[in-house]
Design an enzyme around this catalytic site. Structure first.
Site, PDB file in Angstrom:
ATOM      1  CG  ASP A   1     -10.139 -16.479  13.519  1.00 26.79           C
ATOM      2  OD1 ASP A   1      -9.022 -16.990  13.709  1.00 26.79           O
ATOM      3  OD2 ASP A   1     -11.122 -16.698  14.242  1.00 26.79           O
TER       4      ASP A   1
ATOM      5  CG  ASN B   1      -2.296 -22.092  22.363  1.00 28.28           C
ATOM      6  OD1 ASN B   1      -1.325 -21.898  21.637  1.00 28.28           O
ATOM      7  ND2 ASN B   1      -3.311 -22.869  22.009  1.00 28.28           N
TER       8      ASN B   1
ATOM      9  CG  HIS C   1      -3.920  22.372  -7.025  1.00 25.62           C
ATOM     10  ND1 HIS C   1      -3.384  23.408  -6.279  1.00 25.62           N
ATOM     11  CD2 HIS C   1      -3.795  22.755  -8.314  1.00 25.62           C
ATOM     12  CE1 HIS C   1      -2.980  24.366  -7.086  1.00 25.62           C
ATOM     13  NE2 HIS C   1      -3.220  24.001  -8.324  1.00 25.62           N
TER      14      HIS C   1
ATOM     15  CG  ASN D   1       3.335  23.039 -12.932  1.00 21.28           C
ATOM     16  OD1 ASN D   1       3.563  23.034 -11.734  1.00 21.28           O
ATOM     17  ND2 ASN D   1       2.193  23.516 -13.419  1.00 21.28           N
TER      18      ASN D   1
END
Length: 322
Positions: free
Chosen positions: A6, A73, A233, A247
Protein backbone atom coordinates in the site's frame (compact mmCIF):
# COMPACT_ATOMS: atom_id res chain seq x y z
CA UNK A 1 13.93 -6.15 -0.39
CA UNK A 2 10.82 -5.74 1.74
CA UNK A 3 8.23 -3.30 0.39
CA UNK A 4 4.66 -2.37 1.30
CA UNK A 5 1.82 -3.17 -1.07
CA UNK A 6 0.00 0.00 0.00
CA UNK A 7 2.99 2.32 -0.63
CA UNK A 8 2.60 2.48 -4.41
CA UNK A 9 4.57 5.48 -5.72
CA UNK A 10 8.11 4.78 -4.52
CA UNK A 11 10.49 5.36 -7.42
CA UNK A 12 12.50 2.47 -8.89
CA UNK A 13 15.57 4.71 -8.59
CA UNK A 14 15.03 4.98 -4.83
CA UNK A 15 14.85 1.21 -4.47
CA UNK A 16 18.05 0.89 -6.49
CA UNK A 17 19.81 3.48 -4.30
CA UNK A 18 18.79 1.51 -1.21
CA UNK A 19 20.19 -1.73 -2.66
CA UNK A 20 23.38 0.00 -3.84
CA UNK A 21 24.05 1.53 -0.41
CA UNK A 22 23.46 -1.80 1.34
CA UNK A 23 25.91 -3.59 -0.96
CA UNK A 24 28.52 -0.81 -1.06
CA UNK A 25 28.57 -0.28 2.74
CA UNK A 26 28.31 -4.04 3.44
CA UNK A 27 25.24 -3.57 5.64
CA UNK A 28 23.20 -6.54 6.81
CA UNK A 29 20.13 -4.30 6.90
CA UNK A 30 19.48 -0.93 5.29
CA UNK A 31 16.35 1.07 6.15
CA UNK A 32 14.74 3.72 3.96
CA UNK A 33 13.96 6.67 6.22
CA UNK A 34 12.52 10.18 5.90
CA UNK A 35 12.80 13.48 7.73
CA UNK A 36 9.31 14.85 8.46
CA UNK A 37 7.92 17.88 10.26
CA UNK A 38 5.31 15.87 12.15
CA UNK A 39 6.48 12.31 12.92
CA UNK A 40 3.38 11.36 14.93
CA UNK A 41 2.26 7.81 14.20
CA UNK A 42 5.54 6.66 12.66
CA UNK A 43 8.31 4.49 14.06
CA UNK A 44 11.33 6.60 15.07
CA UNK A 45 14.85 5.91 13.80
CA UNK A 46 17.38 5.67 16.63
CA UNK A 47 20.96 6.17 15.43
CA UNK A 48 24.28 5.85 17.24
CA UNK A 49 26.98 8.52 17.36
CA UNK A 50 28.45 7.53 13.96
CA UNK A 51 25.10 7.34 12.18
CA UNK A 52 24.35 3.62 12.19
CA UNK A 53 20.73 2.65 12.88
CA UNK A 54 20.52 1.08 16.36
CA UNK A 55 16.80 0.38 16.48
CA UNK A 56 13.33 1.47 15.35
CA UNK A 57 10.89 2.40 18.11
CA UNK A 58 7.16 2.38 17.37
CA UNK A 59 5.06 5.40 18.40
CA UNK A 60 3.23 3.63 21.23
CA UNK A 61 6.49 2.31 22.69
CA UNK A 62 8.54 5.52 22.32
CA UNK A 63 9.68 7.70 25.22
CA UNK A 64 9.07 11.47 25.24
CA UNK A 65 12.64 11.99 24.07
CA UNK A 66 12.30 9.46 21.28
CA UNK A 67 9.01 10.97 20.11
CA UNK A 68 10.88 14.23 19.47
CA UNK A 69 12.99 12.52 16.79
CA UNK A 70 11.78 13.52 13.30
CA UNK A 71 13.53 10.79 11.30
CA UNK A 72 10.94 8.09 10.68
CA UNK A 73 10.82 4.56 9.31
CA UNK A 74 9.30 4.19 5.83
CA UNK A 75 8.88 0.42 6.21
CA UNK A 76 11.08 -0.27 3.17
CA UNK A 77 14.20 -2.37 3.78
CA UNK A 78 17.06 -4.16 2.13
CA UNK A 79 18.19 -7.20 4.17
CA UNK A 80 20.80 -9.91 4.13
CA UNK A 81 18.26 -12.73 3.80
CA UNK A 82 20.08 -15.27 5.97
CA UNK A 83 20.52 -12.83 8.86
CA UNK A 84 16.90 -11.67 8.49
CA UNK A 85 15.58 -15.23 8.87
CA UNK A 86 17.71 -15.76 11.98
CA UNK A 87 16.51 -12.47 13.48
CA UNK A 88 12.83 -13.23 12.75
CA UNK A 89 13.10 -16.34 14.90
CA UNK A 90 13.89 -14.13 17.91
CA UNK A 91 11.14 -11.50 17.74
CA UNK A 92 8.39 -11.57 20.39
CA UNK A 93 5.07 -9.71 20.88
CA UNK A 94 6.39 -8.05 24.02
CA UNK A 95 5.19 -4.52 23.27
CA UNK A 96 2.27 -2.14 23.88
CA UNK A 97 0.19 -3.63 21.06
CA UNK A 98 1.04 -7.30 21.65
CA UNK A 99 2.18 -7.64 18.03
CA UNK A 100 5.19 -9.08 16.26
CA UNK A 101 7.18 -6.11 14.93
CA UNK A 102 9.37 -6.57 11.88
CA UNK A 103 11.21 -3.48 13.14
CA UNK A 104 12.51 -5.51 16.12
CA UNK A 105 14.95 -7.32 13.83
CA UNK A 106 16.98 -4.10 13.60
CA UNK A 107 17.73 -4.13 17.34
CA UNK A 108 18.36 -7.90 17.26
CA UNK A 109 20.90 -7.49 14.46
CA UNK A 110 22.64 -4.69 16.37
CA UNK A 111 22.86 -6.87 19.47
CA UNK A 112 24.54 -9.49 17.30
CA UNK A 113 27.09 -6.90 16.15
CA UNK A 114 25.81 -6.68 12.58
CA UNK A 115 25.96 -3.46 10.58
CA UNK A 116 22.66 -1.62 10.02
CA UNK A 117 22.40 1.59 7.98
CA UNK A 118 19.77 4.06 6.85
CA UNK A 119 19.11 5.97 3.64
CA UNK A 120 17.06 9.18 3.82
CA UNK A 121 14.62 9.44 0.92
CA UNK A 122 14.84 12.73 -0.99
CA UNK A 123 11.14 13.00 -1.84
CA UNK A 124 8.94 12.20 1.17
CA UNK A 125 5.84 11.70 -1.00
CA UNK A 126 7.35 8.42 -2.24
CA UNK A 127 6.65 6.70 1.09
CA UNK A 128 3.04 7.81 1.54
CA UNK A 129 0.56 4.98 2.01
CA UNK A 130 -3.00 4.34 0.85
CA UNK A 131 -5.60 3.50 3.49
CA UNK A 132 -8.79 4.87 1.89
CA UNK A 133 -10.15 6.35 -1.34
CA UNK A 134 -9.22 9.90 -0.32
CA UNK A 135 -5.57 8.94 0.07
CA UNK A 136 -5.74 6.98 -3.17
CA UNK A 137 -6.88 10.10 -5.02
CA UNK A 138 -4.18 12.20 -3.38
CA UNK A 139 -1.41 9.78 -4.37
CA UNK A 140 -2.80 9.51 -7.89
CA UNK A 141 -2.62 13.29 -8.13
CA UNK A 142 0.96 13.33 -6.82
CA UNK A 143 1.97 10.67 -9.33
CA UNK A 144 0.32 12.60 -12.18
CA UNK A 145 2.22 15.76 -11.22
CA UNK A 146 5.50 13.82 -10.99
CA UNK A 147 5.05 12.25 -14.44
CA UNK A 148 4.12 15.59 -16.02
CA UNK A 149 7.12 17.33 -14.44
CA UNK A 150 9.44 14.62 -15.74
CA UNK A 151 8.01 15.05 -19.25
CA UNK A 152 8.49 18.82 -19.07
CA UNK A 153 12.10 18.36 -17.93
CA UNK A 154 12.64 16.40 -21.17
CA UNK A 155 11.36 19.31 -23.27
CA UNK A 156 7.64 18.56 -23.58
CA UNK A 157 5.22 21.49 -23.17
CA UNK A 158 2.23 20.67 -20.97
CA UNK A 159 -0.16 23.60 -20.80
CA UNK A 160 -2.12 22.41 -17.75
CA UNK A 161 -0.51 19.77 -15.55
CA UNK A 162 -3.63 19.46 -13.40
CA UNK A 163 -5.72 18.31 -16.35
CA UNK A 164 -3.27 16.19 -18.33
CA UNK A 165 -3.11 12.45 -17.68
CA UNK A 166 0.00 10.66 -18.96
CA UNK A 167 0.97 7.11 -17.98
CA UNK A 168 4.48 6.67 -16.62
CA UNK A 169 5.93 4.65 -19.53
CA UNK A 170 4.81 7.05 -22.28
CA UNK A 171 7.58 8.40 -24.51
CA UNK A 172 7.15 11.93 -25.91
CA UNK A 173 9.63 13.81 -28.12
CA UNK A 174 11.02 17.27 -27.47
CA UNK A 175 8.92 20.37 -28.31
CA UNK A 176 5.67 18.43 -28.48
CA UNK A 177 2.75 20.41 -26.99
CA UNK A 178 0.11 18.67 -24.87
CA UNK A 179 -3.10 20.70 -24.52
CA UNK A 180 -5.46 20.35 -21.50
CA UNK A 181 -7.83 17.44 -20.87
CA UNK A 182 -5.64 14.96 -22.72
CA UNK A 183 -5.13 11.35 -21.68
CA UNK A 184 -2.17 9.36 -23.03
CA UNK A 185 -2.18 5.73 -21.95
CA UNK A 186 0.48 3.09 -21.38
CA UNK A 187 2.95 2.18 -24.11
CA UNK A 188 2.31 5.18 -26.38
CA UNK A 189 5.24 6.69 -28.31
CA UNK A 190 4.91 10.26 -29.63
CA UNK A 191 7.56 12.01 -31.73
CA UNK A 192 8.94 15.54 -31.72
CA UNK A 193 7.08 18.78 -32.54
CA UNK A 194 3.64 17.17 -32.30
CA UNK A 195 0.47 18.85 -31.08
CA UNK A 196 -1.87 16.76 -28.94
CA UNK A 197 -5.33 17.86 -27.76
CA UNK A 198 -7.18 19.50 -26.18
CA UNK A 199 -9.62 16.75 -25.15
CA UNK A 200 -7.65 14.00 -26.87
CA UNK A 201 -7.51 10.35 -25.84
CA UNK A 202 -4.38 8.48 -26.93
CA UNK A 203 -4.91 4.84 -26.02
CA UNK A 204 -2.58 1.85 -25.86
CA UNK A 205 -0.53 0.67 -28.82
CA UNK A 206 -0.05 4.04 -30.54
CA UNK A 207 3.12 5.11 -32.31
CA UNK A 208 2.95 8.73 -33.44
CA UNK A 209 5.76 10.19 -35.57
CA UNK A 210 7.22 13.73 -35.58
CA UNK A 211 5.17 16.83 -36.48
CA UNK A 212 1.79 15.10 -36.08
CA UNK A 213 -1.36 16.89 -34.93
CA UNK A 214 -3.95 15.04 -32.86
CA UNK A 215 -6.67 17.59 -32.21
CA UNK A 216 -9.83 18.14 -30.17
CA UNK A 217 -12.08 15.20 -29.32
CA UNK A 218 -9.91 12.69 -31.17
CA UNK A 219 -9.49 9.13 -29.94
CA UNK A 220 -6.58 7.06 -31.23
CA UNK A 221 -6.06 3.36 -30.45
CA UNK A 222 -3.47 0.88 -31.80
CA UNK A 223 -2.56 3.38 -34.49
CA UNK A 224 0.66 4.11 -36.33
CA UNK A 225 0.60 7.68 -37.66
CA UNK A 226 3.26 8.96 -40.05
CA UNK A 227 5.25 12.18 -39.95
CA UNK A 228 3.36 15.39 -40.65
CA UNK A 229 -0.11 13.80 -40.65
CA UNK A 230 -3.06 15.68 -39.12
CA UNK A 231 -6.13 14.33 -37.35
CA UNK A 232 -7.53 17.72 -36.29
CA UNK A 233 -10.86 17.00 -34.61
CA UNK A 234 -13.81 14.73 -33.82
CA UNK A 235 -12.37 11.50 -35.20
CA UNK A 236 -11.80 7.92 -34.10
CA UNK A 237 -8.68 6.24 -35.48
CA UNK A 238 -8.54 2.68 -34.16
CA UNK A 239 -6.53 -0.30 -35.46
CA UNK A 240 -5.07 1.70 -38.31
CA UNK A 241 -1.90 2.70 -40.10
CA UNK A 242 -1.76 6.19 -41.60
CA UNK A 243 1.10 7.36 -43.80
CA UNK A 244 3.00 10.66 -43.99
CA UNK A 245 1.45 14.10 -44.61
CA UNK A 246 -2.11 12.83 -44.75
CA UNK A 247 -5.09 14.91 -43.59
CA UNK A 248 -7.99 13.22 -41.83
CA UNK A 249 -11.21 15.26 -42.01
CA UNK A 250 -13.56 16.04 -39.14
CA UNK A 251 -15.82 13.19 -38.09
CA UNK A 252 -13.80 10.42 -39.78
CA UNK A 253 -14.08 6.95 -38.28
CA UNK A 254 -12.22 3.71 -38.86
CA UNK A 255 -14.96 1.12 -38.35
CA UNK A 256 -12.65 -1.55 -36.94
CA UNK A 257 -15.08 -3.88 -35.15
CA UNK A 258 -17.77 -5.95 -36.86
CA UNK A 259 -19.13 -7.50 -33.68
CA UNK A 260 -16.80 -10.50 -33.84
CA UNK A 261 -13.26 -9.32 -34.62
CA UNK A 262 -11.10 -6.21 -35.05
CA UNK A 263 -9.79 -5.36 -38.52
CA UNK A 264 -7.26 -2.85 -39.79
CA UNK A 265 -7.47 0.26 -41.97
CA UNK A 266 -4.39 1.36 -43.94
CA UNK A 267 -4.22 4.86 -45.42
CA UNK A 268 -1.25 5.89 -47.56
CA UNK A 269 0.96 8.99 -47.77
CA UNK A 270 -0.11 12.45 -48.98
CA UNK A 271 -3.81 11.62 -48.96
CA UNK A 272 -6.77 13.83 -48.11
CA UNK A 273 -9.80 12.42 -46.34
CA UNK A 274 -12.90 14.62 -46.36
CA UNK A 275 -15.23 15.16 -43.42
CA UNK A 276 -17.58 12.47 -42.12
CA UNK A 277 -15.94 9.49 -43.83
CA UNK A 278 -16.35 5.92 -42.60
CA UNK A 279 -13.72 3.32 -43.42
CA UNK A 280 -15.20 -0.19 -43.09
CA UNK A 281 -12.17 -2.31 -42.18
CA UNK A 282 -10.34 -4.21 -43.48
CA UNK A 283 -9.62 -1.67 -46.19
CA UNK A 284 -6.50 -0.19 -47.79
CA UNK A 285 -6.26 3.32 -49.23
CA UNK A 286 -3.33 4.07 -51.56
CA UNK A 287 -0.99 7.07 -51.64
CA UNK A 288 -2.08 10.45 -53.03
CA UNK A 289 -5.79 9.68 -52.79
CA UNK A 290 -8.76 11.96 -52.20
CA UNK A 291 -11.76 10.56 -50.30
CA UNK A 292 -14.89 12.66 -50.81
CA UNK A 293 -16.72 13.96 -47.73
CA UNK A 294 -19.58 11.81 -46.48
CA UNK A 295 -18.28 8.62 -48.09
CA UNK A 296 -18.52 5.14 -46.60
CA UNK A 297 -15.53 3.23 -47.98
CA UNK A 298 -15.94 -0.53 -48.10
CA UNK A 299 -13.43 -1.43 -50.86
CA UNK A 300 -9.74 -0.72 -51.38
CA UNK A 301 -8.88 2.53 -53.16
CA UNK A 302 -5.87 2.55 -55.54
CA UNK A 303 -3.22 5.27 -55.41
CA UNK A 304 -3.82 8.63 -57.13
CA UNK A 305 -7.60 8.15 -57.10
CA UNK A 306 -10.68 10.11 -56.10
CA UNK A 307 -13.17 7.91 -54.27
CA UNK A 308 -16.82 8.88 -53.79
CA UNK A 309 -19.15 6.50 -51.94
CA UNK A 310 -22.44 8.25 -51.19
CA UNK A 311 -25.97 8.16 -52.55
CA UNK A 312 -26.95 10.82 -55.08
CA UNK A 313 -29.05 13.61 -53.51
CA UNK A 314 -32.78 13.55 -54.10
CA UNK A 315 -35.17 16.41 -53.18
CA UNK A 316 -38.85 15.56 -52.58
CA UNK A 317 -40.66 18.90 -52.95
CA UNK A 318 -43.67 19.38 -50.71
CA UNK A 319 -42.92 16.21 -48.70
CA UNK A 320 -42.88 17.92 -45.34
CA UNK A 321 -46.31 19.57 -45.80
CA UNK A 322 -47.86 16.21 -46.71
Amino acid sequence: MILYGDVPIVRPQTIQKLISKSVKDKEHATVLTAIVGNPTGYGRIIRDEIGHVKEIVEEKDASVEQKAINEINSGLYCFDIEELILALEKITPNNAQGEYYLTDVIKIMNEKGLKVGGLIVEDKTEILGVNDRKQQEMLTRLLRIRINQEQMEKGVTIEDTNNTYIYDDVQIGIDTVIHPNTTIKSGVVIGENCEIGPNAYIREGCNIADNVKIGSFVEVKKATIGEGTKVPHLSYMGDCEIGKKTNIGCGTITCNYDGFKKSKTVIGDNSFVGSNVNFIAPVTIGDNTLIAAGSTITDDVPADSLSIARERQTNKEGWNKK
